[in-house]
Enzyme design. Structure first.
Site, PDB file in Angstrom:
ATOM      1  N   HIS A 359      44.043  31.466  60.788  1.00 32.03           N
ATOM      2  CA  HIS A 359      45.374  31.199  60.247  1.00 32.03           C
ATOM      3  C   HIS A 359      46.396  32.280  60.511  1.00 32.03           C
ATOM      4  CE1 HIS A 359      44.953  27.506  57.825  1.00 32.03           C
ATOM      5  NE2 HIS A 359      43.683  27.837  57.764  1.00 32.03           N
ATOM      6  N   LYS A 547      59.404  29.411  50.481  1.00 25.81           N
ATOM      7  CA  LYS A 547      58.103  29.786  51.055  1.00 25.81           C
ATOM      8  C   LYS A 547      57.702  31.093  50.397  1.00 25.81           C
ATOM      9  CE  LYS A 547      59.976  29.745  55.244  1.00 25.81           C
ATOM     10  NZ  LYS A 547      58.979  29.014  56.016  1.00 25.81           N
ATOM     11  N   ARG A 548      56.465  31.525  50.582  1.00 25.31           N
ATOM     12  CA  ARG A 548      56.095  32.821  50.028  1.00 25.31           C
ATOM     13  C   ARG A 548      57.018  33.917  50.557  1.00 25.31           C
ATOM     14  NH1 ARG A 548      51.255  33.644  47.406  1.00 25.31           N
ATOM     15  NH2 ARG A 548      52.047  35.757  47.237  1.00 25.31           N
ATOM     16  N   LYS A 553      58.544  36.601  57.181  1.00 29.93           N
ATOM     17  CA  LYS A 553      59.271  35.340  57.015  1.00 29.93           C
ATOM     18  C   LYS A 553      60.785  35.568  56.936  1.00 29.93           C
ATOM     19  CE  LYS A 553      55.422  32.941  54.658  1.00 29.93           C
ATOM     20  NZ  LYS A 553      55.276  31.624  55.322  1.00 29.93           N
ATOM     21  N   THR A 655      54.099  24.896  57.473  1.00 33.84           N
ATOM     22  CA  THR A 655      54.040  23.461  57.153  1.00 33.84           C
ATOM     23  C   THR A 655      55.275  23.047  56.367  1.00 33.84           C
ATOM     24  OG1 THR A 655      52.689  24.019  55.230  1.00 33.84           O
ATOM     25  CG2 THR A 655      51.523  23.197  57.184  1.00 33.84           C
ATOM     26  N   LYS A 659      57.745  19.484  56.280  1.00 35.41           N
ATOM     27  CA  LYS A 659      58.185  18.747  55.094  1.00 35.41           C
ATOM     28  C   LYS A 659      59.699  18.554  55.116  1.00 35.41           C
ATOM     29  CE  LYS A 659      54.506  21.225  52.717  1.00 35.41           C
ATOM     30  NZ  LYS A 659      54.276  22.430  51.884  1.00 35.41           N
TER      31      LYS A 659
END
Ligand SMILES: *Cc1c(COP(=O)(O)O)cnc(C)c1O
Length: 826
Positions: A359, A547-548, A553, A655, A659
């Site tokens: 991952h 998101k986290r 990110k 992911t 969405k």
């Protein structure tokens, strides 16, 4: 079928009865919580009939079973989803209305099971939904954390971690199965005994501490196909009830120890995402659920099969990241020490039973355990890993004679540490990445040595999401509209959604599509008003990053750009600017100080910007507290812009991006993870792509990084934004954001200046944001773009992903389940 299951009058009576039996109350006297419980028990009754039918079908057809082993399952709420998958949502909604109950209020009573962190856990949940819907026999295997991850509260702009007691009121959708309890052993030592009869050594594990693993089963309801699979999560208990007995025997201390060990193991989920924390308890958790799950799988297999050497014909273990990699050694242990196989036979079976999903390529996330810790906690398992390592090194030597560099890089045990990814690759028959770009980086960079030696193992499985939860349930208006236009097939075959493309130039359809988006934005605006006390305009662009929280990110890039826009508007009050609402939602790991500071920064910027009347509400910034699956469903449905702005090469797949796309929000993103494939499906012209490529980033990294100071020194507007972090603009404490400022530049406090290339990508990002604004202003163009995102999202269903796992890795048999007459009569 459905009418029989949900005869309205029977359903209503059952709810009333449940309220009476559970709470000794009349319906009118029941609290919302009590109603939720009563309705859930009624729904569970129906599920149990299907669960039994599924078990019977599986017993009759004896299909191969996949055990999806995962430390996390981020399930989201069960009630609404179960009703939808049973095909009974509409009827139940009506029945409840007749009882004066609002189904939405009822659904809001349910806590989100706190069993996951983020993307990895949600992937596992989507996979279970798809497996049941496609009719494959599958178990989810995990841990029943009592407190899961923390609940996030925002106080004075700071994240505060509060225990998430999701089990407090009792969780109606679980079934305790004490009859399937297993023992798991920790510590002790291994004694070797020569067995005259077989001429082999026997390894006897002694002096250990034992914990009892008790399974709780949660039903996983397939979509309108009568299938109910099982998520089996393990609770821990002391072996002997702690009581006077052991007290008298002087075992008081031992009894307390066992009690505490059991409690500790299942107490909390480590709140880390893409980070390895090296905690002893985490290693215990991993072995605890892996051992219990494998014991249960073998016991089940042996009930109806007698040749253990054919285990791989009926069983496959998929390891979700390296967290369950102990499965390799545990399976070897059971096959040898309990089933009596020799090494070669045990290895032949094991290597046909286990497969590994990678991952991440982020170094800090790769699991390594100190030998000292590992061998002390799991002496027999460690012994087996040593032997696997010894044999593997011989293989490497044979393949690359005299090349010690290879051994150093590839060994499972090296430099005092056990490298779990190496063990997973060596023993697994399949190694997959989770998006095409990610798999290529694995093959060509991170795992290059392994790929060269065993290329046949490597494959890609681009992630997916379930459209049942993230569209059918989360965006019910849009789901109904889609079904009106193209029929309901998209619900179980998302490739059908491409039929919407014919409406891309149909003005009426586009208008309706955008009206639904507007209603969803109103719903989110109401939520924001209630939870944040901030009024946002549903006519503004809803620009969302949820998101986290992680530096890779780049929530920081987003908020720095907000500051930049704020400066622009202040400087040029007359400039054209389309109103924008920047929506954030993110939990930061409790120990990740810089991530928590970024949350504080977002909230400080929000305070200043939202309350500056001089900008006429052109920008609003909102931080949504406690981001989780239940509020995520609502947020995706309401988003105009999907922020997917990770540093290229760092996000394995993502992911959330899928969405948003499914719900008609174009991607503003880098060419990273599955964004690459999203753009391929929807077309460059229907996305906003910016920033350095993965190749460029990797190239910089391999040559010592880049120089953000040059940008700082030559770009006055960027410099102004950075200065505002430390000059009191957003906090009177000028030191508050000093660490963030320092992290971006070559200062004495920073070893890797701006390692996520925020300044490097800033101008490109700002320019892409300008393109977003221009596109949004053109209403028709935007509507078409939004609709095409939905219409081109077919590839990103987890149904497609699961079918690929089945075809290439698991080779499962499809099962059909028909309702038994007994259940049908009801
Ligand atoms: C989908 C999802 C994630 C993963 O989001 P990414 O943007 O892919 O990191 C995390 N948390 C929740 C609640 C989700 O639904």
């Amino acid at each position: 079928m459905i009418d029989k299951q949900f005869d309205k009058e029977t359903f209503k009576k059952s709810v009333k009865d449940n309220v009476k039996f559970l709470y000794r109350r009349k319906l009118e006297e029941a609290t919302q919580e009590q109603l939720f419980q009563a309705v859930s028990y009624t729904v569970k009754d129906v599920i149990i009939d299907n669960w039994l039918d599924t078990q019977n079908a599986y017993e009759a057809q004896d299909p191969k079973i996949v055990y999806y082993m995962s430390m996390e399952f981020l399930m989201g709420r069960a009630l609404g989803n179960n009703l939808l998958n049973l095909g009974a949502y509409g009827e139940v909604k009506e029945a409840l209305e007749e009882l004066g109950i609002d189904i939405n209020a009822l659904e809001d009573q349910e806590p989100d099971p706190a069993l996951g962190n983020g993307g990895l856990g949600r992937l596992a949940a989507c996979f279970l939904d798809s497996l049941a819907t496609l009719g494959y026999s599958a178990y989810g295997c995990g841990i029943r954390y009592r407190y899961g991850m923390f609940k996030q509260e925002i106080r004075d702009g700071y994240q505060v971690e509060v225990p998430d007691a999701w089990l407090e009121e009792g969780y109606p959708f679980e079934l305790r199965r004490p009859e399937y309890a297993k023992e798991v052993h920790f510590g002790g030592y291994v004694r070797v005994e020569y067995d005259q009869a077989t001429g082999q050594n026997k390894f006897i594990h002694e002096g250990y501490q034992a914990v009892k693993a008790i399974p709780y089963d949660m039903p996983i309801v397939g979509y309108e196909n009568n299938v109910v699979n099982t998520l089996r999560i393990w609770d821990a208990a002391a072996i002997e009830e702690f009581g006077f007995d052991s007290f008298d025997k002087g075992d008081y201390k031992k009894a307390v120890e066992q009690e505490n060990l059991a409690k500790d193991i299942v107490n909390v989920l480590y709140p880390n995402d893409n980070k390895m924390s090296g905690k002893e308890l985490r290693l215990k958790q991993q072995y605890f659920f892996v051992s219990a799950s494998i014991q249960a799988a073998i016991e089940k297999y042996k009930k109806t099969h007698d040749d253990i050497k054919k285990l791989h014909e009926k069983v496959v273990f998929q390891m979700n990241d390296t967290h369950p990699t102990m499965a390799v050694a545990e399976l070897m242990r059971i096959l040898m020490d309990q089933e009596g196989l020799g090494w070669d036979d045990a290895w032949a079976v094991t290597t046909k039973c286990v497969a590994y999903t990678n991952h991440t390529i982020m170094a800090e996330a790769l699991e390594k355990w100190p030998i000292e810790l590992f061998s002390r906690l799991l002496p027999r398992v460690y012994q087996i890993i040593e032997e696997i390592n010894r044999r593997f090194i011989i293989e490497v030597q044979n393949r690359y004679p005299g090349n010690y560099e290879k051994i150093k890089k590839m060994a499972i045990i090296y430099d005092g540490q056990v490298k779990m990814a190496h063990l997973a690759i060596v023993a697994g028959f399949s190694v997959n990445g989770v998006a095409r770009l990610h798999t290529e980086i694995l093959k060509n960079q991170e795992l290059k040595d392994f790929y060269e030696m065993m290329p046949e193992k490597f494959n890609n499985k681009t992630n997916g999401i379930t459209q049942r939860r993230f569209l059918l349930h989360g965006n019910q208006n849009l789901a109904a509209w889609i079904t009106d236009h193209i029929g309901p097939d998209w619900i179980t075959d998302l490739s059908q959604i491409s039929k919407l493309k014919v409406y891309a130039d149909d003005e009426k359809a586009l208008q309706e599509f955008m009206n639904i988006k507007f209603q969803n934005k109103q719903r989110l605006a109401k939520y924001i008003l209630e939870h944040n006390g901030v009024e946002v305009d549903p006519h503004s662009i809803f620009d969302v990053q949820v998101k986290r929280l992680h530096e890779y990110k780049r929530q920081l890039l987003n908020i720095l750009h907000v500051i930049y826009l704020y400066n622009q508007i202040k400087l040029h009050p007359e400039m054209e600017f389309y109103p924008r609402t920047f929506i954030f939602g993110a939990k930061a790991s409790a120990a990740y100080e810089r991530a928590k500071k970024i949350i504080k920064l977002i909230n400080c910027v929000a305070d200043v910007v939202n309350n500056d009347s001089s900008i006429n509400g052109k920008i609003k910034v909102v931080f949504i507290e406690n981001y989780r699956v239940s509020n995520a469903e609502m947020i995706f449905a309401a988003a105009d812009v999907s922020e997917q702005i990770s540093t290229a090469s760092k996000e394995a797949s993502g992911t959330g991006n899928m969405k948003f796309m499914l719900n008609g929000a174009p991607t503003l993103g880098t060419m990273d993870g599955a964004n690459v494939e999203i753009v391929e499906e929807v077309g460059q012209e229907n996305a906003f792509i910016f920033g350095m490529s993965a190749d460029q980033i990797i190239n910089y990294e391999n040559h010592g990084g880049y120089d953000p100071d040059f940008i700082y020194n030559t770009d006055a507007e960027i410099r102004q934004v950075l200065m505002q972090l430390i000059n009191g603009t957003f906090s009177s404490d000028t030191e508050l954001f000093r660490d963030i400022y320092d992290s971006l530049l070559n200062t004495k406090n920073c070893s890797r200046a701006d390692q996520y290339f925020i300044l490097g990508d800033f101008r490109s990002y700002a320019e892409a944001q300008k393109r977003v604004e221009a596109a949004y202003k053109d209403e028709k163009k935007w509507a078409k773009m939004a609709l095409l995102n939905t219409a081109c999202s077919g590839k990103f269903s987890s149904d497609r992903t699961i079918q690929e796992y089945v075809d290439d890795i698991w080779h499962l048999d499809k099962v059909t389940v028909t309702k038994s007459s007994e259940a049908a009569e009801k």
